[in-house]
Design a protein around this motif. Structure first.
Motif, short mmCIF file in Angstrom:
data_model
loop_
_atom_site.label_atom_id
_atom_site.label_comp_id
_atom_site.label_asym_id
_atom_site.label_seq_id
_atom_site.Cartn_x
_atom_site.Cartn_y
_atom_site.Cartn_z
N PHE A 96 -7.75 -5.26 4.01
CA PHE A 96 -7.51 -4.05 4.79
C PHE A 96 -6.75 -4.36 6.08
N PHE B 182 -6.34 -2.34 9.90
CA PHE B 182 -6.61 -1.19 10.76
C PHE B 182 -5.89 -1.30 12.09
N THR C 67 -10.62 -7.50 7.04
CA THR C 67 -9.50 -6.75 7.61
C THR C 67 -8.67 -7.52 8.64
N ILE D 2 -4.75 -2.68 2.35
CA ILE D 2 -4.88 -1.22 2.39
C ILE D 2 -4.91 -0.81 3.87
N SER D 3 -3.93 -0.04 4.25
CA SER D 3 -3.60 0.04 5.67
C SER D 3 -3.84 1.40 6.30
N GLY D 4 -4.65 1.38 7.33
CA GLY D 4 -4.82 2.58 8.14
C GLY D 4 -3.86 2.60 9.31
N TYR D 5 -3.28 1.43 9.59
CA TYR D 5 -2.48 1.28 10.81
C TYR D 5 -1.42 2.38 10.94
N ASN E 136 -7.94 5.79 0.01
CA ASN E 136 -6.82 5.15 -0.68
C ASN E 136 -7.31 3.88 -1.38
N LYS F 73 -0.33 5.12 1.58
CA LYS F 73 -0.14 5.45 2.99
C LYS F 73 1.35 5.62 3.34
N THR G 299 -7.78 5.76 4.72
CA THR G 299 -7.58 4.39 4.30
C THR G 299 -8.58 3.99 3.21
N GLU H 22 -8.09 8.10 10.08
CA GLU H 22 -7.61 6.77 9.70
C GLU H 22 -8.63 6.10 8.78
N ASP I 86 0.86 -1.19 0.00
CA ASP I 86 0.00 0.00 0.00
C ASP I 86 0.90 1.24 0.00
#
Lengths: 573, 353, 137
Positions: free
Chosen positions: A299, A301, A341, A253-256, A275, A215, A272, A268, A212
């Motif tokens: 995903f 998170f 996720t 696909i990363s919000g972390y 994106n 991010k 995410t 976040e 990803d």
């Protein structure tokens, strides 16, 4: 009864119901007003009543907080549109989340041993942590790698390292997640080539590569190429994987990392998913059928401290994704609407002070992930603010998941918090905020222009600064750090030290490998790759050829960079 | 030459390191001048004795125009020509804290390790007009140290940054399609200060239009039609600048240089060579037309005024008597007995006694 | 004017680790404390850091290291500073650094190293005090 009579009858019944409902509401409002009077005359604690993201939380939620919504449209049933209650119909009644501890250190050989240990202790998936040189596309013997080889993860510079990493672990039997982004396409090809050498059917490969890049520009900064060629490589992977490794997720696909860099829960969520939609748009623009690649988008998170906000975030994420995929991008396959996720507990929430307290933090966060309906989970080890985790700390983190799954009872029923006035209202609010942020991003011209203008980076930095101020002022209580401290305590936790010889051994191994291989083949495959990069051609088969010819990570990266250029950090404050 | 003040030992030692071509010597000399630490005047006096040698190029423009990238690209190209380059990059001082975040080096990371390039970041420290109070002096130091080329990057916070004309021989104004149209550039007084216009990020939509508009506006100006158009707020910045530059300079625009509008993409290096050639052409024109001499005289005059002003201020506020009068005056004004004017008059009288 | 000398400080992120949350937070905090902060961006080599420190004539270099490479990076930067005649520069920093390593680094002439959870005010105070001591000595 005549038709007219029946009609009148049902209409009057409807009117009765409505009147009833109005009466109930009026009654509720009256009771609430009464309660508010009592509350106002009762002293309250002097503290922040807001989430860690700065969201104000009311003292009491009632049915009035969700009068507009329709449960049928917004919640549905688990496993069906819009998936608010969970991506699968029976959730943990059928299959628990995958307990997947992120691990990697030193050389491939040592990490291989840790993997075998983890699999023996009931872990159900592997997750590779690479060292910084690998994450940035440098070989272990590159001058820029000095001091960092094998320190924060495992060093993988060529197919030989990848083979050793999974020695004795059949790659068609285990799902492997690889956290790598800038040079993801190269490490993925090492992985596929390693599977080939094991004699495994490549179409049986299961797992995920993070891949990803958006991010990375926004938050984590392990980039290699500029956005456009980087996105092209990602779409090349969507295309290649949908044809050759149909069970493999070519992106997570990363919000972390966005969250860890300082974003709020809503940021976040919004960044995410936006994106994610960007990748979808790129795939569609390539001419791919959205339903051919979207089902494999996965995903990742963060699960932070605020218990209910995190649960609501995961529920909102599924709903926004499902609606976007169906309504905006025209996906027809329900698999394309379903957001699956992985979650990880929040590394930034761990404290170096009284580090054992982290076990408790992680346990609560893990419970939020389970109640939010995650498909897989990494629980952080208590000592990660001090060093790489020790074996004991990793074991406690894994046991925390097992206690949650097998003792706490939270897995007995699906989405147990549905219908909670507070949780549903939070879910609605987070969705609405995310949609507002989508509009802001669109006004910037989209994700890539937003990155170039530094917008994401500035939003994240501003949120980080706000949180820092709250902690430093003492308004935001952090146990053991700004309250309930124990003076200058000595930290009494064993830490894992990486042997400084790792670098030397890895460098020697690289030299031997370079001597052994067919130099002409290396040059040929790299030339062919350069040509493919400059042409309208999927680069995956070319990189695979390079991997098979024992080209190193940096050699492949450099060949691509010759054509693509390098990404430069934008300046902003 | 009139000596300024005797050299103290620290300054003498510093000068020696400076003259030996030691980079830390230059770096420290800049700090001494920037902080107006003791000995700074004799230091500058000694260093400037040879007169200006370096070609000074100013780069200004609104925020986000890519000034740092363009400076980095230009410096890289100068290095390819084997020319050593000094770079001064100015960023704003926070009016609240007095601190500053100086981030221009980020863009220059690729060239930072080249020993032929020296980069110095400066905070404005309260100075308006796009430069720090002592940026011009810092350029003199780089010149005296032997850099044949000095690039000066202004703050770029959006306000008009006219100071650059007092520091540079050639002023490059950088715009991007997003920074507005030519009318806005005119209102901002950029027409008056630009020797060269650059439309950067020329691959973006709107750049062709901006180039065309700028050319039209310049053409009109050359034809005098809009030459004295007052700026938006009724202040003619062009006139204001001319006054600031000199009292005796010819009131007419310099003949024979028509301001070109170039396009670049600093990230891909497109158009940078052309920009460098144009800067060279402008240089030749400056020398041949005698304008270089005019500009240097203007600068010298401006500098004398600056130094005298600053010295007078220093003398004034260092005197306890004056500070006492100030404090008393404030009280008296609060009590309705005096006005700022009467207090100021008293102070000036004391100073002139 | 010349009465109060500004503290110039270089905030650097050495090595390949891109986690700059801490570096940015501390850079902003230093700015808000009235320091002039030179921020050089990510992925800096020790050579780049020292080169910038010398050209900018900073008083302090503050590095953020989360990557575990502190035992290589801090001594290397210190060594280069000394070689460049910038041994008067205070080298300090923060990150994920085990206590034993902190002690070992301090023995090698590196200033205080701040761990996770340290308030920015502690670092600001430390730099101020060090600076005051330098300039009265």
């Amino acid at each position: 009864m005549s038709t007219i009579e029946r009609e009148l009858e049902s209409r009057s019944e409807l009117e009765r119901t409505l009147r009833e409902r109005e009466r109930e509401l009026a009654d509720l409002k009256a009771r609430l007003a009464e309660w508010e009077e009592t509350a106002e005359s009762t002293p309250q604690r002097e503290t922040l009543f807001s989430t860690i993201s700065g969201r104000e939380v009311k003292p009491l939620y009632t049915a009035l907080d969700r009068t507009e919504a329709s449960d049928e449209d917004d919640l549905g049933m688990p496993g069906s549109f819009p998936f608010t209650r969970g991506p699968y119909a029976t959730m943990y009644r059928t299959r628990l989340w995958t307990m997947r501890q992120f691990a990697g250190f030193a050389t491939a050989e040592e990490t291989n041993e840790r993997y075998k240990y983890l699999l023996d202790h009931g872990q159900t998936g592997l997750s590779v942590a690479f060292d910084f040189p690998t994450l940035m596309g440098y070989d272990s013997d590159h001058p820029r790698s000095l001091g960092e080889v094998g320190v924060c993860g495992v060093a993988i510079s060529s197919l030989a390292d990848m083979e050793q990493l999974f020695d004795g672990i059949p790659l068609d039997q285990v799902s492997v997640s690889m956290t790598i982004n800038g040079p993801a396409i190269i490490l993925f090809c090492f992985y596929v080539a390693a599977a080939e050498r094991q004699g495994v059917d490549v179409s049986e490969l299961r797992g995920t590569v993070q891949n990803d890049i958006l991010k990375e520009y926004q938050a984590q900064h392990a980039w290699v190429f500029p956005p456009e060629p980087a996105l092209r490589c990602i779409v090349d992977m969507f295309e290649w994987c949908s044809e050759n490794t149909p069970k493999y997720n070519p992106i997570s696909i990363s919000g972390y990392h966005i969250r860890e860099a300082g974003a709020t829960a809503a940021e976040e969520l919004a960044f995410t998913l936006r994106n994610g939609f960007e990748y979808v748009e790129r795939g569609i623009a390539r001419g791919l059928d959205v339903d051919a690649f979207a089902p494999r988008l996965s995903f990742f998170f963060d699960v932070h401290n605020d218990f209910f906000e995190e649960i609501a975030k995961l529920r909102a994420a599924r709903r926004i994704w499902a609606r976007g995929m169906k309504e905006k991008y025209g996906a027809r396959n329900p698999e394309s609407w379903r957001l699956r996720t992985h979650c990880q507990t929040a590394g930034v929430s761990l404290t170096a002070q009284q580090a054992e307290n982290n076990i408790v933090r992680v346990a609560y966060q893990a419970m939020a992930a389970a109640l939010g309906g995650t498909q897989s989970l990494h629980t952080n080890s208590m000592d990660e603010t001090l060093s790489l985790p020790t074996e004991k700390a990793v074991r406690i983190a894994l046991r925390s998941q097992q206690i949650l799954a097998f003792e706490s009872g939270v897995t007995n029923t699906i989405d147990p918090l549905a219908g909670s006035y507070f949780v549903e209202s939070l879910t609605d609010d987070l969705e609405a905020e995310a949609l507002e942020l989508f509009d802001e991003i669109d006004a910037l011209g989209g994700v890539v222009p937003g990155i170039e203008q530094g917008w994401f980076q500035q939003e994240i930095a501003a949120s980080a600064m706000r949180q820092q101020r709250e902690v430093e002022s003492g308004d935001r209580v952090v146990v053991g750090v700004n309250h309930f401290t124990e003076g200058s305590e000595k930290i009494e936790i064993d830490t894992l030290k990486i042997d400084p010889d790792v670098e030397k051994r890895q460098v020697a191994k690289m030299a031997a490998m370079r001597d052994d291989r067919d130099g002409a083949r290396v040059r040929e495959t790299l030339d062919a790759l350069r040509e493919a990069c400059g042409a309208d051609e999927n680069v995956v088969p070319r990189i695979l050829d390079c991997a098979r010819a024992h080209c190193t990570l940096y050699e492949i990266r450099a060949a691509m960079e010759d054509v693509f250029g390098a990404y430069k950090e934008p300046v902003f404050f | 030459m009139t000596p300024v003040e005797p050299l103290d030992t620290t300054t003498a030692e510093l000068l020696e390191r400076f003259r030996d071509g030691k980079i830390p010597g230059l770096a420290r000399a800049i700090s001494v001048v920037e902080g107006e630490r003791s000995g700074f005047q004799s230091l500058l006096h000694t260093v400037m004795a040879g007169g200006p040698q370096a070609k000074r190029v100013g780069v200004t423009g609104p925020p986000g125009a890519g000034k740092s990238s363009l400076v980095a690209a230009a410096a890289t190209s100068y290095r390819e020509r084997d020319e050593r380059v000094g770079v001064v990059a100015v960023d704003p001082t926070s009016p609240y804290s007095g601190g500053a975040l100086l981030g221009d080096r980020i863009r220059m990371n690729d060239i930072a390790m080249d020993p032929g390039i020296f980069i110095r970041s400066m905070a404005t420290r309260g100075s308006l007009g796009g430069l720090a109070t002592t940026t011009k002096e810092v350029v003199d130091l780089m010149d005296g140290f032997g850099f044949p080329r000095v690039l000066i990057e202004t703050v770029g916070v959006g306000q008009t940054e006219l100071e650059i004309t007092a520091a540079a021989d050639t002023v490059v104004v950088v715009l991007v399609p997003e920074s507005g149209d030519a009318i806005q550039a005119m209102k901002a007084g950029l027409m008056e200060i630009a020797d060269i216009f650059v439309v950067n990020k020329a691959d973006r939509p709107g750049s062709a239009r901006l180039v065309k508009e700028l050319r039209q506006a310049l053409h009109l100006r050359a034809g005098s039609a809009l030459k004295d158009i007052p700026a938006h707020h009724g202040v003619d910045l062009g006139q204001a600048m001319k006054k600031e530059r000199t009292t005796d300079a010819p009131a007419t625009e310099p003949e024979g240089w028509s301001v070109p509008v170039l396009t670049t993409n600093a990230l891909t290096n497109d158009g940078v060579d052309k920009l460098l050639r144009t800067i060279d052409e402008h240089r030749s024109w400056l020398e041949e037309s005698g304008q270089l001499e005019v500009r240097r005289r203007d600068r010298a005059e401006g500098r004398i005024r600056d130094v005298v002003n600053r010295e007078l201020m220093r003398i004034a506020w260092r005197r306890d008597e004056v500070v006492d009068l100030l404090r008393e005056g404030v009280e008296e004004i609060a009590g309705g007995e005096e006005t700022p004017y009467s207090v100021a008059r008293r102070i000036v009288e004391v100073l002139l006694r | 004017m010349s009465d109060e000398r500004k503290i110039r400080i270089l905030v650097a992120k050495p090595g390949l680790d891109g986690h700059d949350r801490g570096a940015k937070v501390i850079a902003s905090a230093f700015r808000d404390a009235g320091f002039e902060v030179i921020y050089t961006g990510l992925h800096q080599t020790p050579e780049m850091i020292v080169n910038a420190a010398v050209q900018e004539d900073v008083d302090v270099v503050a590095m953020s290291v989360l990557s575990g490479a502190h035992m290589t990076l801090f001594p290397r930067v210190k060594e280069l500073l000394d070689e460049s005649g910038a041994d008067h520069v205070l080298l300090t920093g923060g990150g994920i650094i085990p206590e034993d390593d902190v002690a070992a680094l301090e023995e090698r002439g590196i200033g205080r190293l701040f761990g996770p959870g340290t308030p920015t005010t502690a670092a600001i105070e430390y730099v101020r005090e060090w600076f005051a001591a330098q300039n009265t000595a």
